[in-house]
Write a protein that holds these residues in place. Structure first.
Motif, short mmCIF file in Angstrom:
data_model
loop_
_atom_site.label_atom_id
_atom_site.label_comp_id
_atom_site.label_asym_id
_atom_site.label_seq_id
_atom_site.Cartn_x
_atom_site.Cartn_y
_atom_site.Cartn_z
N ASN A 59 4.18 0.80 -16.08
CA ASN A 59 2.99 1.66 -16.15
C ASN A 59 3.27 3.13 -16.43
O ASN A 59 2.35 3.91 -16.58
CB ASN A 59 2.21 1.53 -14.85
CG ASN A 59 3.12 1.66 -13.64
OD1 ASN A 59 4.04 2.47 -13.65
ND2 ASN A 59 2.89 0.87 -12.62
N CYS B 167 11.36 -0.41 -13.74
CA CYS B 167 10.13 0.38 -13.80
C CYS B 167 10.45 1.83 -13.47
O CYS B 167 9.84 2.74 -14.01
CB CYS B 167 9.09 -0.16 -12.84
SG CYS B 167 7.60 0.83 -12.78
N LEU B 168 11.39 2.05 -12.57
CA LEU B 168 11.72 3.44 -12.25
C LEU B 168 13.21 3.69 -12.04
O LEU B 168 13.60 4.80 -11.71
CB LEU B 168 10.93 3.95 -11.02
CG LEU B 168 11.52 3.80 -9.62
CD1 LEU B 168 10.73 4.61 -8.65
CD2 LEU B 168 11.64 2.38 -9.24
N SER C 152 7.33 -5.39 -13.12
CA SER C 152 6.60 -4.30 -12.46
C SER C 152 5.31 -4.76 -11.80
O SER C 152 4.85 -5.88 -12.03
CB SER C 152 6.29 -3.14 -13.40
OG SER C 152 5.07 -3.36 -14.08
N HIS D 229 11.68 -0.98 -4.18
CA HIS D 229 12.15 0.01 -5.14
C HIS D 229 13.66 0.00 -5.36
O HIS D 229 14.12 0.15 -6.48
CB HIS D 229 11.72 1.42 -4.71
CG HIS D 229 10.25 1.67 -4.89
ND1 HIS D 229 9.29 1.03 -4.15
CD2 HIS D 229 9.59 2.50 -5.72
CE1 HIS D 229 8.09 1.45 -4.54
NE2 HIS D 229 8.24 2.34 -5.49
N HIS E 165 0.51 3.47 -6.98
CA HIS E 165 -0.12 2.30 -7.61
C HIS E 165 -0.84 1.40 -6.61
O HIS E 165 -1.20 0.27 -6.93
CB HIS E 165 0.90 1.54 -8.45
CG HIS E 165 1.34 2.37 -9.62
ND1 HIS E 165 2.54 3.03 -9.62
CD2 HIS E 165 0.71 2.72 -10.75
CE1 HIS E 165 2.63 3.74 -10.73
NE2 HIS E 165 1.53 3.57 -11.43
S1 SF4 Z 1 5.08 1.40 -10.35
FE1 SF4 Z 1 7.07 0.51 -10.59
S2 SF4 Z 1 8.25 1.51 -9.00
FE2 SF4 Z 1 6.12 1.79 -8.44
S3 SF4 Z 1 5.62 0.06 -7.13
FE3 SF4 Z 1 5.11 -0.52 -9.22
S4 SF4 Z 1 6.91 -1.60 -9.95
FE4 SF4 Z 1 7.53 -0.44 -8.17
#
Ligand code: SF4
Lengths: 469, 200
Positions: free
Chosen positions: A428, A409-410, A345, A63, A130
């Motif tokens: 996502n 992604c975040l 991601s 992350h 996830h």
């Molecule tokens: S949703 Fe995004 S932040 Fe979460 S594990 Fe997957 S890639 Fe990483």
């Protein structure tokens, strides 16, 4: 007989029934990362407890890792403290850590399958929602909170209530230019972002039978976006083929025994489901989101809806979404200007995603107004992609080729949207603020649609941009 | 581990309207760069609060009338999104001790119960009625009674529901599962020994 895979795996992993009626469920495989584990190790220390099965926990860092300048110490002190904490927690407890120098680091949901740690008929938990991704192998995989990470570390179990099972069939052949990502966005659009509450989703049907293992992962990954904590596909030859020869896969005679066991964990043909829903693959078009949750999605040729066109209970969220996204009801979504294109991601940062895009963008250029980045999901994906010449194709087209991680992604690392930038993203979640800017705007779509947006500078139909018929 | 039996939560209320308030909204990811949960309270709903301020408005959590409120009311699918326990932790550390909503996302719900923070369900209509009462009298005391399964404010009672297992866990002081799980360690080893992949 007449059991689902969930029934069988649940029974095989039940330790006992707890006084409050919950099941104490054995978690065979535990995956951890730097964001949700340090507090759990802290709790363990406070309670004077040890890790019960250190060999069944695997760690990686995803992350917060920067994807460009990766020399340590990281420029962000907090990020640096987090990787160091994970390193020392793993060393102290004898936990395998796929650290940056190992060449095996990456997003936890990509590393598990890649290493062959993710296997059919197992239970998997990770402090990340996830985790449902691993269900693509016929595992029952849960996203958990930090206190449960503590529970799994200390007892290799957690207290759970067995979910119901909804069978989701998708039958038929997807049209060219339509991908697994479109399938799951469509399912969430139809069943709602909380339609899966209390359910595990079992995906099947001829579309899934034909899917590669990586396509199945893309779908299972987003189960949680539909409210289902668990999503899975029954294991079959495609699964076994994928796992064969991976570092943690069984070898020799063990392999044959494992395959026999795995086959037996699949749902019985006459399994009983709590609910069954069926979709026709031919009806699915490339799908993009227009709002602030993954259920707010439309086909690329549809118009941004008016709030009164959505069910009454979703109306206020729709209004909020339109205000945040700066989109106008009644306008086509196609043609919306794009500032950033993010390819990566745990949903779509795998080799097949990069291969598919590279095939089409070869020799073409990213639009001048767009910042486009490719973030391979793992160091493993990156090195294969590099050796295949994919990195070169992306660079020549004007994409930045980055190191492995969660990245934009975040937005917990330096890769973030700025201000009201609009990002065409293969990730996502399109929640407000998700990509690092509170006013940033995210439009979810398949990797090829991201590439089409990058090249044209606006949300486009990849089939038109790349002449796919 | 003896934990407090949670049968009642009393305090003032604050209403944060909206459906699908996701975990990124409750605590934006950039504030998750931490190795303890301490200090997360100030970041609860950080962006929404900053945004309101920039617009010249006041977010309910910053509204002086509701300072010190410990019962949060909201809409449906509260806490959807990520598994981050940082979300309920941030609310708890902000001072919230119970949440009332039309429905909850599953992981958020479980994480909250493990902290001993009840999440109870009430109809949207009742939530809005209570919100009006709070608005007209922010000092009014709310009593969430898990035994009687009701929320009381002024002389009025509103029915609430809560998943039976969570209810049981809270009122018996077993909301944190670790003690029960630890008691089963021998059974855990026995079960693990039957699974070839765990022996390897
Ligand atoms: S949703 Fe995004 S932040 Fe979460 S594990 Fe997957 S890639 Fe990483």
């Amino acid at each position: 007989m007449s059991q689902t895979l969930l029934d069988k795996v649940w029974a095989a992993h039940t330790v006992r029934t707890l006084p409050n009626g919950a099941t104490q469920l054995l978690i065979g495989t535990h995956l951890i990362h730097e964001v949700t584990s340090p507090q759990a190790f802290g709790m363990l220390r406070d309670l004077n407890l040890k890790v019960l099965y250190p060999s069944r926990t695997f760690a990686t860092v995803d992350h917060i890792v920067p994807t460009d300048e990766r020399a340590e110490p990281f420029s962000d002190d907090l990020a640096d403290a987090m990787i160091k904490a994970l390193r020392s927690n793993c060393a102290e407890n004898g936990i395998t850590f796929f650290d940056l120098p190992t060449g095996k680091q990456g997003i936890v949901h990509i590393v598990g399958p890649e290493q062959g740690i993710t296997q059919p008929g197992t239970t998997i938990a990770c402090g990340d929602s996830h985790t449902s991704t691993h269900g693509a192998f016929g595992a029952i995989a849960f996203g958990i909170g930090t206190s449960q990470v503590r529970d799994v570390l200390a007892t290799q179990t957690m207290a759970l209530h067995k979910p119901k099972v909804r069978r989701i069939n998708v039958n038929g052949k997807l049209s060219p230019g339509v991908y697994a990502k479109d399938v799951i966005l469509h399912i969430i659009r139809k069943l709602g972002v909380n339609g899966g509450l209390g359910y595990a989703y079992e995906y099947g049907g001829t579309t899934f039978d034909a899917f590669t293992q990586e396509e199945r992962m893309t779908v299972c990954n987003m189960s949680i976006e539909g409210g289902a904590r668990v999503g899975y596909v029954n294991p079959d030859e495609t699964t076994f083929e994928y796992l064969k020869g991976r570092p943690y896969s069984p070898k020799g005679a063990d392999w044959d025994a494992a395959v026999a066991r795995w086959k037996a964990t699949a749902s019985d043909p006459d399994a009983k489901y709590d609910d069954i829903v069926t979709f026709d693959a031919a009806e699915i078009s490339p799908t993009v989101t227009w709002g602030i949750n993954p259920g707010q999605a439309i086909f690329i040729h549809e118009k941004v809806p008016f709030p009164n066109e959505v069910p009454e209970k979703d109306r206020s969220t729709a209004e909020e979404a339109l205000a945040h996204m700066l989109l106008k009801s009644g306008n086509p979504i196609k043609g919306t200007k794009v500032d950033v294109a993010f390819l990566g991601s745990c949903t779509n940062g795998r080799l097949s995603d990069l291969q598919e895009v590279a095939r089409y963008i070869k020799g073409r250029k990213v639009n001048k107004g767009v910042k486009a980045i490719v973030v391979p999901g793992s160091q493993g994906v990156a090195s294969v992609a590099e050796s295949m010449g994919l990195a070169e194709i992306f660079r020549e087209a004007g994409f930045e080729w980055r190191g492995a991680g969660c990245s934009m992604c975040l937005g917990m690392n330096p890769d973030k949207l700025v201000g009201e930038q609009l990002c065409a993203s293969s990730s996502n979640r399109n929640f407000k603020g998700r990509q690092g800017s509170p006013t940033g705007r995210t439009v979810l779509m398949s990797p090829l649609m991201v590439a089409a947006a990058a090249l044209s500078g606006e949300i486009s139909d990849a089939r038109e941009v790349f002449g796919i018929k | 581990m003896a934990l407090e039996k949670i049968t009642q939560v009393g305090g003032r209320g604050v209403y944060v309207p909206g459906d699908d308030l996701d975990t990124d909204r409750i605590i934006p990811a950039r504030f998750m760069k931490c190795i303890t949960f301490d200090g997360l309270g100030e970041f609860a709903f950080y962006d929404a609060r900053a945004f309101a301020k920039a617009e010249g408005q006041t977010h309910p959590l910053d509204d002086a009338r509701f300072t010190g409120a410990s019962i949060l009311l909201s809409g449906s699918n509260f806490g959807c999104g990520s598994s981050r326990e940082h979300a309920p932790q941030a609310l708890y550390r902000f001072g919230i001790r119970a949440i009332i909503a039309e429905s909850f996302a599953e992981i958020f719900f479980g994480n909250s119960i493990t902290l001993g923070m009840p999440c109870v369900v009430m109809s949207g209509e009742d939530i809005r009625s209570v919100a009006k009462l709070i608005e007209s009298d922010p000092a009014a005391l709310l009593t969430l009674d898990l035994t009687e399964k009701k929320l009381s404010i002024a002389d009025m009672d509103f029915p609430i529901t809560i998943a039976p297992h969570a209810h049981e866990a809270l009122v018996t002081g077993k909301w944190d599962a670790i003690a029960d799980l630890l008691e089963g360690i021998d059974a855990v080893r026995t079960r693990a020994a039957t699974l070839p992949y765990m022996a390897a």
